[in-house]
Design an enzyme around this catalytic site. Structure first.
Site, PDB file in Angstrom:
ATOM      1  N   HIS A  28       0.924  36.311  36.188  1.00 55.85           N
ATOM      2  CA  HIS A  28       1.926  37.153  36.846  1.00 55.85           C
ATOM      3  C   HIS A  28       2.617  36.380  37.980  1.00 55.85           C
ATOM      4  CE1 HIS A  28       2.749  40.648  39.837  1.00 55.85           C
ATOM      5  NE2 HIS A  28       3.788  40.500  39.039  1.00 55.85           N
TER       6      HIS A  28
HETATM    7 CA    CA Z   1       4.517  35.282  33.896  1.00 54.67          CA
END
Ligand code: CA
Ligand code: V1S
Ligand code: ZN
Length: 406
Positions: A201
């Site tokens: 992320h």
């Molecule tokens: Ca990513």
């Protein structure tokens, strides 16, 4: 030899400084800057330098880095080395940034989440300051090429360090070159779209712009428990419900696509093209920044996806086809030979060149020449694909597209 030509009607620039290659995060640390040596040799071996303008990067200045980072943190990063770490930690203005100490911590953490203990995510190593300010300098030079209309696509494979926070290193990232680039772009472009195909992320970039409606962040990543102990896949954020800071003008200007392990090319293409396509339609960006982390490839030492280099490259082509100013950055990628092949292929795509399916081994220097270890034996690199246990269901992916379409 490969019939490399300049792209018709647009310009590409490539930003790099070979000094970043000499760095070592530590014996067991997965981040290997020599993957950039492999990438460089493949790019040059294919003759792609004739298709673009190549620039030797210079270090970013402290002032440039302060455009996002805490001034104390910037001074610490500029001065720190294994030799100066202890002394610096004792200085009151740095000591005040130390995390609370727990005796159950596996590694001793100093100020700003930095550490000299072996096995730390963000170790202090020899030449570290040089490395950090150089990869940042390369990203800022690439950004400048775009904002001054001297390039249409600018590339820095040594950048893309998306986890760094304002006053904290995280997940192998110390200076957030992406945030610095986008902050600079906002002087010129009304809206910037950030897309992140690293398997992790892009939390640092999302957080930095969580109140900023002129920046849309879109990250595709592995999300959820990753082992029997129920530990979350790093960094543990980026749920589907995470859409920017609620109650601020930034709400709805972040998108997250959490993905189970084992996603394949067909599934990834479906998600990526429908969601990125709809995002561009709705947000109408003036420029795009693509973080091309290669740890989303099958066979990555840390990643858990099954994406081939072909599909990874199609993610680049998809945003390139929008015809907007485009910044291509590196990021993660822990199986070095695959990282080099992917980024070389993507350099070719950026310049509208086609490379042969199998890049001959003799274009790549034997890694043991750099590291004293055997790696990458064999004549050709195969079209690599590790079959990871496939937890990824089409029905889950369809749900995500529907959810994000609104
Ligand atoms: Ca990513
Ligand atoms: N996954 C993973 C992983 N492996 C390591 C690691 C292993 C050996 C070492 F000597 C040092 C570190 N750390 C992690 C992750 C961080 C992943 C960062 C990805 C970066 C990027 O690709 O997105 C962009 C360049 N860290 C953790 O999982 C945290 C811990 C929870 C476990 C490891 N210990 C060292 C710290 C705490
Ligand atoms: Zn990553």
């Amino acid at each position: 030899e490969y019939g490399i030509t300049r792209p018709a009607g647009y310009k590409v620039s490539f930003h790099y400084n070979s000094q970043v290659e000499d760095m070592h995060f530590g014996k067991t640390h997965p981040m290997k800057p020599w993957r950039l040596t492999l990438t460089k040799h493949l790019v040059l071996g294919c003759g792609l330098q004739y298709a673009m303008d190549t620039f030797e990067a210079v270090s970013a200045t402290k002032e440039q880095v302060r455009a996002f980072h805490d001034p104390d943190y910037v001074d610490f990063l500029a001065e720190v080395s294994p030799g100066t770490f202890e002394e610096l930690c004792k200085m009151p203005r740095f000591a005040s940034h130390a995390p609370p100490k727990h005796d159950y911590d596996a590694v001793d953490l100093g100020p700003f989440n930095l550490s000299t203990s072996p096995g730390a995510d963000c170790p202090v190593f020899d030449g570290m300051s040089k490395y950090l300010f150089l990869y940042t300098g390369a990203t800022l030079a690439a950004t400048n090429q775009l904002t001054t209309n001297q390039s249409d696509i600018a590339i820095n494979w040594s950048g893309g360090l998306h986890h760094a926070h304002r006053a904290e290193a995280s997940g192998f990232c110390y200076i957030n070159d992406i945030v610095l680039s986008i902050v600079d772009m906002l002087r010129v472009y009304p809206r910037v779209l950030y897309v992140d195909i690293d398997v992790h992320h892009g939390d640092g970039v999302e957080e930095a712009f969580q109140r900023q409606p002129r920046v849309m962040t879109l990250s595709y990543h592995r999300y959820g428990p990753y082992d029997d102990t129920g530990h979350k896949f790093f960094p543990g954020t980026g749920d589907l419900t995470d859409v920017g800071l609620k109650g601020t003008v930034g709400e709805h200007f972040a998108l997250n696509v959490p993905i189970p392990s084992g996603i394949d090319d067909r599934q990834y293409k479906y998600l990526y093209e429908s969601i990125t396509g709809r995002t561009i339609e709705a947000f109408k960006p003036s420029a795009i920044v693509l973080q091309c982390g290669a740890d989303s490839l099958g066979g990555d030492r840390l990643g858990q996806f099954n994406i081939n280099i072909k599909q990874h490259g199609e993610c680049v082509s998809f945003v390139k086809n929008m015809g907007l100013p485009l910044l291509l950055l590196g990021g993660g990628g822990y199986t070095a030979r695959n990282v080099a092949r992917a980024w070389c292929h993507e350099t070719a795509l950026a310049t509208d060149n086609v490379l042969p399916d199998n890049i001959p081994m003799d274009l790549v220097p034997r890694p043991e020449a750099f590291m004293g270890r055997a790696h990458g034996e064999g004549k050709m690199y195969p079209a690599f694909n590790r079959l990871h246990v496939n937890d990824c269901k089409d029905s889950d992916l369809e749900y995500m597209v529907k959810r994000l379409d609104n």
